[in-house]
Design a protein around this motif. Sequence first.
Motif, PDB file in Angstrom:
ATOM      1  N   GLN A   1     -15.456  28.314  29.369  1.00  0.00           N
ATOM      2  CA  GLN A   1     -15.406  26.857  29.651  1.00  0.00           C
ATOM      3  C   GLN A   1     -16.756  25.936  28.697  1.00  0.00           C
ATOM      4  O   GLN A   1     -16.702  25.798  27.544  1.00  0.00           O
ATOM      5  CB  GLN A   1     -16.083  26.148  31.500  1.00  0.00           C
TER       6      GLN A   1
ATOM      7  N   ASN B   1     -16.216  23.936  25.310  1.00  0.00           N
ATOM      8  CA  ASN B   1     -16.536  23.085  25.280  1.00  0.00           C
ATOM      9  C   ASN B   1     -17.233  22.979  23.334  1.00  0.00           C
ATOM     10  O   ASN B   1     -17.638  21.700  23.016  1.00  0.00           O
ATOM     11  CB  ASN B   1     -17.916  22.658  26.011  1.00  0.00           C
TER      12      ASN B   1
ATOM     13  N   TYR C   1     -17.095  20.467  20.329  1.00  0.00           N
ATOM     14  CA  TYR C   1     -18.393  19.693  19.734  1.00  0.00           C
ATOM     15  C   TYR C   1     -18.282  20.249  18.411  1.00  0.00           C
ATOM     16  O   TYR C   1     -18.342  19.529  17.865  1.00  0.00           O
ATOM     17  CB  TYR C   1     -19.677  20.593  20.161  1.00  0.00           C
TER      18      TYR C   1
ATOM     19  N   TYR D   1      -8.709  25.132  25.334  1.00  0.00           N
ATOM     20  CA  TYR D   1     -10.180  24.099  24.593  1.00  0.00           C
ATOM     21  C   TYR D   1     -10.185  22.841  25.584  1.00  0.00           C
ATOM     22  O   TYR D   1     -10.762  22.537  25.649  1.00  0.00           O
ATOM     23  CB  TYR D   1     -10.244  24.156  23.030  1.00  0.00           C
ATOM     24  N   ASN D   2      -9.431  22.804  24.940  1.00  0.00           N
ATOM     25  CA  ASN D   2      -8.230  21.236  25.300  1.00  0.00           C
ATOM     26  C   ASN D   2      -8.961  20.685  26.761  1.00  0.00           C
ATOM     27  O   ASN D   2      -9.478  19.553  27.482  1.00  0.00           O
ATOM     28  CB  ASN D   2      -6.956  20.290  24.557  1.00  0.00           C
TER      29      ASN D   2
ATOM     30  N   ALA E   1     -12.192  21.917  28.036  1.00  0.00           N
ATOM     31  CA  ALA E   1     -13.185  21.114  27.695  1.00  0.00           C
ATOM     32  C   ALA E   1     -13.423  19.581  28.088  1.00  0.00           C
ATOM     33  O   ALA E   1     -12.906  18.905  28.993  1.00  0.00           O
ATOM     34  CB  ALA E   1     -13.507  20.556  26.129  1.00  0.00           C
ATOM     35  N   LYS E   2     -15.229  19.196  28.553  1.00  0.00           N
ATOM     36  CA  LYS E   2     -15.760  18.025  28.833  1.00  0.00           C
ATOM     37  C   LYS E   2     -16.552  17.089  27.961  1.00  0.00           C
ATOM     38  O   LYS E   2     -15.932  16.072  27.848  1.00  0.00           O
ATOM     39  CB  LYS E   2     -16.522  18.081  29.926  1.00  0.00           C
ATOM     40  N   VAL E   3     -16.320  17.610  26.723  1.00  0.00           N
ATOM     41  CA  VAL E   3     -17.306  16.834  25.638  1.00  0.00           C
ATOM     42  C   VAL E   3     -16.823  16.162  24.885  1.00  0.00           C
ATOM     43  O   VAL E   3     -15.306  15.906  24.987  1.00  0.00           O
ATOM     44  CB  VAL E   3     -17.766  17.875  25.172  1.00  0.00           C
TER      45      VAL E   3
ATOM     46  N   SER F   1     -22.614  15.613  22.926  1.00  0.00           N
ATOM     47  CA  SER F   1     -21.725  16.304  22.830  1.00  0.00           C
ATOM     48  C   SER F   1     -23.124  17.283  23.712  1.00  0.00           C
ATOM     49  O   SER F   1     -22.132  18.172  24.580  1.00  0.00           O
ATOM     50  CB  SER F   1     -21.001  16.311  21.731  1.00  0.00           C
TER      51      SER F   1
ATOM     52  N   GLU G   1     -23.339  17.032  27.502  1.00  0.00           N
ATOM     53  CA  GLU G   1     -22.237  18.207  28.133  1.00  0.00           C
ATOM     54  C   GLU G   1     -22.780  19.280  28.545  1.00  0.00           C
ATOM     55  O   GLU G   1     -22.584  20.040  29.362  1.00  0.00           O
ATOM     56  CB  GLU G   1     -21.151  17.367  27.921  1.00  0.00           C
ATOM     57  N   LEU G   2     -22.852  19.986  27.001  1.00  0.00           N
ATOM     58  CA  LEU G   2     -23.728  21.678  26.988  1.00  0.00           C
ATOM     59  C   LEU G   2     -24.154  21.809  27.425  1.00  0.00           C
ATOM     60  O   LEU G   2     -24.555  22.756  28.190  1.00  0.00           O
ATOM     61  CB  LEU G   2     -23.793  22.019  25.500  1.00  0.00           C
TER      62      LEU G   2
ATOM     63  N   ILE H   1     -23.440  22.087  31.367  1.00  0.00           N
ATOM     64  CA  ILE H   1     -23.337  23.441  31.941  1.00  0.00           C
ATOM     65  C   ILE H   1     -24.084  25.001  31.597  1.00  0.00           C
ATOM     66  O   ILE H   1     -24.500  25.847  31.786  1.00  0.00           O
ATOM     67  CB  ILE H   1     -22.006  24.153  30.336  1.00  0.00           C
TER      68      ILE H   1
END
Length: 159
Positions: free
Chosen positions: A22, A26, A30, A85-86, A89-91, A110, A113-114, A117
């Motif tokens: 995950q 992200n 990024y 990835y899509n 990803a939450k970024v 971004s 969010e990283l 995680i």
Amino acid sequence: MVLNSIGLDKKMTVELANDLNQLLANFQIYYQNLRGVHWNIKGKRFFDLHVKFEELYTDANMKVDLIAERILTLGATPLHTFDDYNKAAKVPVGHNVSRDEEAVHLIVNSLTELLKIERIILDKSGEANDEGTNSMMSDFITEQEKTVWMLKAWLNEPI
């Protein structure tokens, strides 16, 4: 408890590898955001931001490799398609960002969010006695917190 070849609980390493995948997804978004703002930045701050974004995407590219190799070390397979990835990803994804403050906000959001995680992985890797993952997360967090502080200072916003 069943241990793998590097002395870690197999069940816990599967969960950590999933979390790292995950994070990898992200980080790839990024990284693409950084490439996009590097290419598309305009305005009076172009020269400073163009160089800064290149510095950040070079660093992100190295981190992508470190994350993928850690996933492999834990016995799993790193995600490697944009579709994967899509989905994971939450970024936030930046589309055609060219204004200086909008670009810096995208990078701060971004990194925020990283960091979320990475803190989860840091806690889990500590519980699993996985020093390799734990150390990597600790290093990432320390560096990214400083980057967020600097970017927020550039924006003249409180941390």
